[in-house]
Scaffold this active site. Structure first.
Site, PDB file in Angstrom:
ATOM      1  N   ASP A  68       1.627  -1.232  -0.183  1.00  9.63           N
ATOM      2  CA  ASP A  68      -0.187  -0.149  -0.050  1.00  9.63           C
ATOM      3  C   ASP A  68       0.460   1.832   0.064  1.00  9.63           C
ATOM      4  OD1 ASP A  68       1.267  -0.983   2.622  1.00  9.63           O
ATOM      5  OD2 ASP A  68      -0.273   0.289   3.312  1.00  9.63           O
ATOM      6  N   GLU A 133      -0.411  -0.901   5.817  1.00 10.40           N
ATOM      7  CA  GLU A 133       0.707  -0.723   6.856  1.00 10.40           C
ATOM      8  C   GLU A 133       0.475   1.448   6.886  1.00 10.40           C
ATOM      9  OE1 GLU A 133       4.838   1.478   7.835  1.00 10.40           O
ATOM     10  OE2 GLU A 133       4.079   1.487   6.574  1.00 10.40           O
TER      11      GLU A 133
HETATM   12 ZN   LIG Z   1       7.096   2.134   3.779  1.00 11.03          ZN
END
Ligand SMILES: [Zn+2]
Length: 378
Positions: A68, A133
């Site tokens: 992501d 994340e």
């Molecule tokens: Zn990163």
């Protein structure tokens, strides 16, 4: 065009704004499966996580990354479209070019090359990718690590490919991270007229001596290469706006960045005891962002130092600075964790980029490190 450049461009062209993976992991899983990796999908909620392994038994070496990216912000502010990778003057531009589709692509190419050359390598080579994340980080590696703990999946070494280099590729080796703990403290008083303080109770006055003690305290003297634990007040809010009113409550937010001398429960208990001694009427809400971790001298750190010294031409700075990363969830499983990746100057910014020469060197760097840690049997 090189393999790693091709793959990085493919990944950038997939608009995987957190927590959407946009097909990045499917593309990678197909390649790793072809290379002989066993694929396990670990989808939790709306989050895709990929666990790919090659070989078996100990030692287990994990390459950890995320597919992501953060949003691009206004597209007009970019010189070229953030999701249409473009090379200008030897530099690749696009969202995720540094954080961290380049690192992920380099992991894949390095893993493919390594298992092709050493099909019977020692131990297990694993790739762990998440699409959560940059966002809430709840159903990503945090959740995967809990599953690993429940089923007894052990990890010896973890290399995170986050952009950690400062000026040139390989000039910094991250060997730990501080813990982060945030609090919102609400102190209740009794609202009233400033001319009649005996009929009110001022929560700002109540809080002030406790806050002075909090900020004046020396929490520790550091730990190995960690700077001392620090508490910073980030916000104080109270008052009605009028100058003649004692407010009914005051809210204070603060954050601690702490060394492995502490953990969140210890800090929380210590701070509650301090506030209790001041006899405040208060509530305290905590947010635990992640415990600290530290990788002392050992095979992982030594191998990384040697490989980076060869690549960068000088020994890397070995640092515990910076914010948090997903390694915070893997370290508590008993794994030694380090972070090595591209230059981080442009991450999360407009016109995020990586030098093509750095990108093309990255798979060699990771492959050299894998080969040091999982020697080939033949
Ligand atoms: Zn990163």
């Amino acid at each position: 065009m090189s393999d790693v450049l091709d793959l990085t461009r493919d990944l950038i062209a997939r608009k995987s704004v957190t927590p959407d993976d946009a097909g990045c992991q499917a593309l990678i899983a197909a390649r790793l499966q072809t290379a002989g990796f066993a694929i396990e999908w670990m989808r939790f909620g709306a989050v895709d996580n990929l666990w790919a392994t090659h070989g078996q038994g100990a030692p287990v070496l994990v390459l950890l990354g995320h597919t992501d990216v953060v949003p691009s912000g206004p597209v007009e502010a970019w010189t070229s479209n953030p999701f249409e990778p473009e090379i200008r003057d030897g530099v690749l531009y696009g969202r995720g070019a540094a954080d961290m589709k380049s690192g992920v692509a380099a992991f894949v190419v390095a893993a493919e090359r390594f298992v092709a050359a050493h099909p019977d390598h020692m131990g297990t080579l694993a790739v762990l990718l998440t699409s959560d994340e940059e966002g809430d980080a709840i159903d990503g590696v945090r959740r995967v690590a809990r599953t690993f703990a429940e089923r007894g999946t052990r990890i010896d070494w973890c290399i995170t490919g986050e952009p950690s280099s400062t000026a040139t590729l390989g000039d910094l080796l991250r060997v730990g991270r501080r813990g982060s703990l945030s609090a919102t403290l609400t102190v209740r008083g009794v609202q009233g007229h400033v001319a009649y303080p005996d009929k009110a109770r001022n929560p700002i006055h109540d809080a002030a001596p406790a806050l002075a003690e909090l900020v004046g305290r020396r929490w520790d003297d550091g730990f190995e290469s960690f700077p001392p634990t620090s508490l910073q007040i980030s916000n104080i809010a109270a008052g009605t706006g009028a100058t003649n009113v004692i407010p009914g409550s005051a809210t204070v937010q603060f954050n601690l960045r702490y060394t492995p001398n502490w953990d969140a429960p210890k800090l929380e208990a210590e701070i509650a005891a301090l506030l209790d001694r001041h006899a405040l009427d208060y509530t305290l809400a905590w947010h635990r962002s992640g415990e600290p971790f530290y990788t002392p001298e050992g095979p992982l750190r030594a191998a990384a130092r040697d490989v980076l010294t060869t690549f960068a031409g000088a020994p890397p700075e070995e640092s515990t600075g910076g914010g948090t990363s997903d390694a915070r969830f893997i370290a508590p499983l008993g794994a030694q964790c380090i972070e090595i990746g591209p230059v981080n100057a442009s991450i999360h910014q407009v016109d995020e980029h990586i030098r093509v020469a750095d990108l093309e060197a990255l798979p060699d760097l990771y492959e050299a490190l894998i080969a040091r840690l999982l020697p080939g049997a033949g």
